[in-house]
Design a protein around this motif. Structure first.
Motif, PDB file in Angstrom:
ATOM      1  N   ALA A   1       0.806  -1.233   0.000  1.00 56.78           N
ATOM      2  CA  ALA A   1       0.000   0.000   0.000  1.00 56.78           C
ATOM      3  C   ALA A   1       0.834   1.275   0.000  1.00 56.78           C
ATOM      4  O   ALA A   1       0.311   2.358  -0.245  1.00 56.78           O
ATOM      5  CB  ALA A   1      -0.928   0.018   1.212  1.00 56.78           C
ATOM      6  N   GLY A   2       2.123   1.201   0.265  1.00 60.03           N
ATOM      7  CA  GLY A   2       2.893   2.409   0.551  1.00 60.03           C
ATOM      8  C   GLY A   2       3.439   3.120  -0.676  1.00 60.03           C
ATOM      9  O   GLY A   2       3.812   2.491  -1.667  1.00 60.03           O
ATOM     10  N   ALA A   3       3.519   4.448  -0.582  1.00 63.09           N
ATOM     11  CA  ALA A   3       4.181   5.243  -1.626  1.00 63.09           C
ATOM     12  C   ALA A   3       5.668   5.402  -1.319  1.00 63.09           C
ATOM     13  O   ALA A   3       6.433   5.853  -2.167  1.00 63.09           O
ATOM     14  CB  ALA A   3       3.523   6.608  -1.748  1.00 63.09           C
TER      15      ALA A   3
ATOM     16  N   ALA B   1      -1.926   3.768  -1.149  1.00 62.82           N
ATOM     17  CA  ALA B   1      -1.494   4.790  -2.111  1.00 62.82           C
ATOM     18  C   ALA B   1      -2.146   4.636  -3.476  1.00 62.82           C
ATOM     19  O   ALA B   1      -2.112   5.566  -4.290  1.00 62.82           O
ATOM     20  CB  ALA B   1       0.022   4.755  -2.260  1.00 62.82           C
ATOM     21  N   GLY B   2      -2.738   3.462  -3.757  1.00 56.10           N
ATOM     22  CA  GLY B   2      -3.355   3.285  -5.073  1.00 56.10           C
ATOM     23  C   GLY B   2      -2.333   3.427  -6.185  1.00 56.10           C
ATOM     24  O   GLY B   2      -1.257   2.820  -6.146  1.00 56.10           O
ATOM     25  N   ARG B   3      -2.632   4.290  -7.158  1.00 58.01           N
ATOM     26  CA  ARG B   3      -1.725   4.444  -8.313  1.00 58.01           C
ATOM     27  C   ARG B   3      -0.567   5.388  -8.007  1.00 58.01           C
ATOM     28  O   ARG B   3       0.346   5.514  -8.825  1.00 58.01           O
ATOM     29  CB  ARG B   3      -2.500   4.955  -9.523  1.00 58.01           C
TER      30      ARG B   3
ATOM     31  N   GLN C   1       2.503  -4.369  -9.376  1.00 62.99           N
ATOM     32  CA  GLN C   1       1.794  -3.340 -10.140  1.00 62.99           C
ATOM     33  C   GLN C   1       0.857  -2.580  -9.203  1.00 62.99           C
ATOM     34  O   GLN C   1       0.200  -3.178  -8.342  1.00 62.99           O
ATOM     35  CB  GLN C   1       0.986  -4.000 -11.268  1.00 62.99           C
ATOM     36  N   CYS C   2       0.785  -1.281  -9.380  1.00 63.03           N
ATOM     37  CA  CYS C   2      -0.116  -0.493  -8.526  1.00 63.03           C
ATOM     38  C   CYS C   2      -1.565  -0.696  -8.965  1.00 63.03           C
ATOM     39  O   CYS C   2      -1.831  -1.221 -10.049  1.00 63.03           O
ATOM     40  CB  CYS C   2       0.272   0.981  -8.527  1.00 63.03           C
ATOM     41  N   VAL C   3      -2.480  -0.284  -8.111  1.00 63.44           N
ATOM     42  CA  VAL C   3      -3.911  -0.462  -8.393  1.00 63.44           C
ATOM     43  C   VAL C   3      -4.610   0.892  -8.318  1.00 63.44           C
ATOM     44  O   VAL C   3      -4.103   1.825  -7.687  1.00 63.44           O
ATOM     45  CB  VAL C   3      -4.565  -1.453  -7.401  1.00 63.44           C
ATOM     46  N   ALA C   4      -5.779   0.972  -8.939  1.00 65.78           N
ATOM     47  CA  ALA C   4      -6.515   2.239  -8.970  1.00 65.78           C
ATOM     48  C   ALA C   4      -7.946   1.949  -9.396  1.00 65.78           C
ATOM     49  O   ALA C   4      -8.256   0.831  -9.827  1.00 65.78           O
ATOM     50  CB  ALA C   4      -5.850   3.197  -9.963  1.00 65.78           C
TER      51      ALA C   4
ATOM     52  N   LEU D   1      -5.539   6.226  -2.825  1.00 68.21           N
ATOM     53  CA  LEU D   1      -6.566   5.365  -3.422  1.00 68.21           C
ATOM     54  C   LEU D   1      -7.998   5.861  -3.172  1.00 68.21           C
ATOM     55  O   LEU D   1      -8.805   5.924  -4.104  1.00 68.21           O
ATOM     56  CB  LEU D   1      -6.404   3.927  -2.915  1.00 68.21           C
ATOM     57  N   ILE D   2      -8.314   6.214  -1.936  1.00 69.62           N
ATOM     58  CA  ILE D   2      -9.698   6.629  -1.650  1.00 69.62           C
ATOM     59  C   ILE D   2     -10.016   7.917  -2.404  1.00 69.62           C
ATOM     60  O   ILE D   2     -11.095   8.091  -2.962  1.00 69.62           O
ATOM     61  CB  ILE D   2      -9.896   6.776  -0.123  1.00 69.62           C
ATOM     62  N   ASN D   3      -9.053   8.820  -2.431  1.00 69.30           N
ATOM     63  CA  ASN D   3      -9.194  10.075  -3.181  1.00 69.30           C
ATOM     64  C   ASN D   3      -9.328   9.782  -4.689  1.00 69.30           C
ATOM     65  O   ASN D   3     -10.124  10.408  -5.396  1.00 69.30           O
ATOM     66  CB  ASN D   3      -7.983  10.949  -2.896  1.00 69.30           C
TER      67      ASN D   3
END
Ligand code: SF4
Length: 642
Positions: free
Chosen positions: A67-69, A106-108, A118-121, A173-175
């Motif tokens: 989850a981290g950036a 962190a999402g994307r 791979q990041c998610v979004a 991610l939530i944003n």
């Protein structure tokens, strides 16, 4: 002025916070790679709790390993972490503050270099700052991630945290789900405001169901994203009402996403409390309390924000890096002793962007609470500091704090050195607050300050020191360009008002000093300003956020920027430069400003080579010093070493 508002306790869903000053979440990178607390992490937060902050919100804690950036963030994705953080929450409670954990994904806005996956979004759209195409989450995957937030919140409660902050801001991610900038879905998680906010509201409702009615949940949101097609205030008011209805007890109103990062961590170019009106707008839309954030760097400012009804609490993150004792000092009426964040971004964001733990330019103790020992020495020594710039002053006050007898010699009639010129450019008004703070500390610590004294080997020997700290700075570089020495004026003289400038100015050197000076003279009346820079880009030595504002101002002023251009000669009214093999003469020039860098003053060090006492060089006279942050750090460490 009496501070009647920031010291009024407030109760958030049963949690009473003793004052309105809160440390906002700031990625520190002080935890271990597996999200566990370290002694550094705990000491850093404990210091702020002891300094009087009512509540501390931890940095972004990951709800799952990917989850981290950034690396070395905290985490609550397993029970081992939950157990480890019990000791942490206990320490913060013992130190007198409430401790809230921020939960995030962190999402994307992260990279496979950080997470290994791979990041998610919500949608398969690259974040422009990261440049990696994310995997668009399926509905089942969304539900699984919601459960990750729930599990982390349950662990947070079990670990002794006083509440959780769901991070729905800053483009994470939530944003990303909430925003039409990043969410292009057409299912129940996209399209309308309610659908885009669904991930946020489902997370909050599920966390509420899991942690019970009486556990505070804060929702952090970006009120405005400052990107094309992004969220604007009218829509985020709606989202605030939706998350309130879902169970949020407090709305924390921030702003920006990675692509507009300069608004997330506003530099000096943004006015103090520049976004408090956004908090006020959200406050009008909801019934729950609201917290403001963004360059609130002074207790008077925080008190006024609350007094004027714009917010109920003030998050003062970087203010806490600059001075963890700010609340206690404010309570004692010692407002002039508060070391203010100047918005430089050099120590905090600047280090983080290089993948390093955060620090602070004005407070070298930040991030070293577990390493540096400022307790008095058993055998005080006689210490002479030569040079009253910020590095020398820092060295002097640290040495004095440790009990040494300190004399500071400064050749001019004032303290501050080159910092005073660095404070002169536009929007850098706060910078002099650091010099004022250092002077006050020197007085209080009883440092003998001798102004107008040119230090020599004889002067220093006459003071019979045990140790000498040389902080004699640098002088502007004057390369052997024909006419440069004769017709050029150094940028620092322009900035300090010691030299006049005319209507048509040429600045030789497009580093930070040159570009800021061009901006300064353009604002001050020069209608035709040109920067000539040898490299292919100007301001390579500036922090990205303030530099972006500087470049905008240069463009607005119509400053002509010539890159990959080498000055060949300077005449009484002209500058000749070479670019792409052609020589060009810029005529009708009335001011030639030299900003080609600096050369360390090493003469005095040479005369002390055989001195019978310890000699340490710091700041610009030491070749290792690169900027104010590093120079002050060196001064601090020298004060510890003597
Ligand atoms: Fe503020 Fe600069 Fe310190 Fe960051 S490094 S907290 S911007 S003073």
């Amino acid at each position: 002025m009496e501070l009647t508002h920031i010291f009024e306790p407030i109760t958030i869903n049963g949690l009473t916070i003793k004052n309105r000053m809160v440390v906002s979440a700031m990625a520190s990178c002080y935890c271990s790679e597996d999200g566990m607390p370290t002694e550094k992490f705990m000491a850093y937060h404990e210091r702020k709790a002891r300094g009087g902050f009512g509540a501390i919100i931890t940095e972004d804690f990951c709800v799952c390993p990917e989850a981290g950036a950034f690396k070395r963030l905290g985490g609550l994705w397993n029970d081992e972490q939950m157990k480890a953080y019990r000791a942490f929450t206990q320490r913060i409670h013992d130190a007198g503050a409430k401790i809230i954990v921020q939960l995030y994904h962190a999402g994307r806005q992260t990279s496979s270099r950080v997470t290994g996956v791979q990041c998610v979004a919500p949608s398969a759209i690259k974040d422009p700052t990261v440049g990696e195409t994310p995997h668009a989450l399926t509905v089942d995957e969304i539900h699984a991630l919601e459960q990750r937030f729930v599990d982390a919140a349950v662990r947070a409660k079990a670990a002794g945290f006083d509440g959780v902050e769901i991070h729905g801001a800053h483009g994470y991610l939530i944003n990303q789900f909430a925003s039409p900038y990043s969410n292009k879905r057409s299912d129940e998680y996209g399209g309308t405001t309610v659908n885009r906010a669904r991930f946020a509201t489902e997370v909050i409702a599920a966390v509420r169901a899991a942690v019970g009615a009486d556990f505070p949940i804060i929702y952090r949101m970006s009120s405005v994203e400052f990107v094309p097609g992004g969220l604007q205030l009218e829509e985020t008011k709606v989202i605030a009402r939706l998350v309130e209805e879902a169970g949020a007890d407090l709305i924390h109103v921030s702003q920006g996403v990675f692509a507009s990062c300069r608004n997330i961590i506003p530099p000096f170019a943004i006015p103090v409390a520049g976004f408090a009106d956004h908090a006020a707008a959200i406050k009008q839309a909801v019934k729950v309390p609201v917290m403001a954030v963004g360059r609130i760097n002074d207790p008077l400012l925080a008190d006024t924000i609350i007094a004027t009804g714009k917010a109920d609490l003030c998050a003062m993150g970087r203010a806490s890096l600059a001075d963890p004792d700010m609340p206690n000092k404010a309570r004692e009426g010692r407002l002039c002793d508060v070391n203010r964040c100047i918005g430089c971004l050099q120590g905090c964001d600047g280090e983080l962007e290089q993948g390093l733990p955060i620090r602070c330019l004005v407070n070298p103790l930040t991030g070293k609470e577990d390493e540096y020992d400022l307790s008095p020495v058993s055998e005080p020594r006689r210490v002479v500091v030569v040079g009253g710039g910020v590095s020398g002053c820092e060295a002097a006050l640290v040495a004095a704090r440790r009990g040494h007898t300190v004399t500071l010699l400064e050749s001019s009639q004032e303290l501050g050195g080159q910092w005073l010129a660095a404070a002169a450019p536009l929007a850098k008004g706060d910078f002099t607050s650091f010099v004022a703070w250092q002077q006050r500390q020197l007085e209080q610590l009883g440092v003998e300050v001798l102004l107008g004294v040119e230090a020599t080997r004889e002067t220093i020997d006459g003071l019979a020191p045990d140790a000498v700290i040389l902080a004699v700075g640098s002088r502007p570089a004057m390369p052997p360009i024909p006419g440069l020495r004769e017709y050029g004026v150094v940028a620092q003289d322009i900035l300090r008002g010691r030299a006049e400038f005319g209507n048509r100015a040429v600045v030789i050197g497009g580093g930070l000093v040159g570009a800021e000076t061009a901006d300064f003279v353009a604002e001050g009346g020069s209608s035709d300003v040109t920067i000539v820079e040898m490299l292919d880009q100007i301001v390579r030595d500036g922090e990205p956020a303030p530099t972006s504002f500087l470049l905008e101002r240069l463009a607005a002023h119509g400053v002509n920027v010539l890159t990959s251009a080498a000055v060949k000669s300077v005449e009484a009214d002209a500058v000749v430069y070479e670019k792409s093999g052609d020589q060009v003469r810029l005529g009708d020039v009335d001011t030639v400003i030299v900003a080609i860098g600096a050369r360390a003053n090493t003469n005095l060090a040479g005369t002390l080579a055989d001195a019978p006492y310890q000699v340490v060089s710091v700041g610009d006279c030491n070749e290792r010093a690169k900027n104010g942050y590093r120079g002050i750090q060196e001064g601090f460490e020298a004060g510890l070493r003597v």
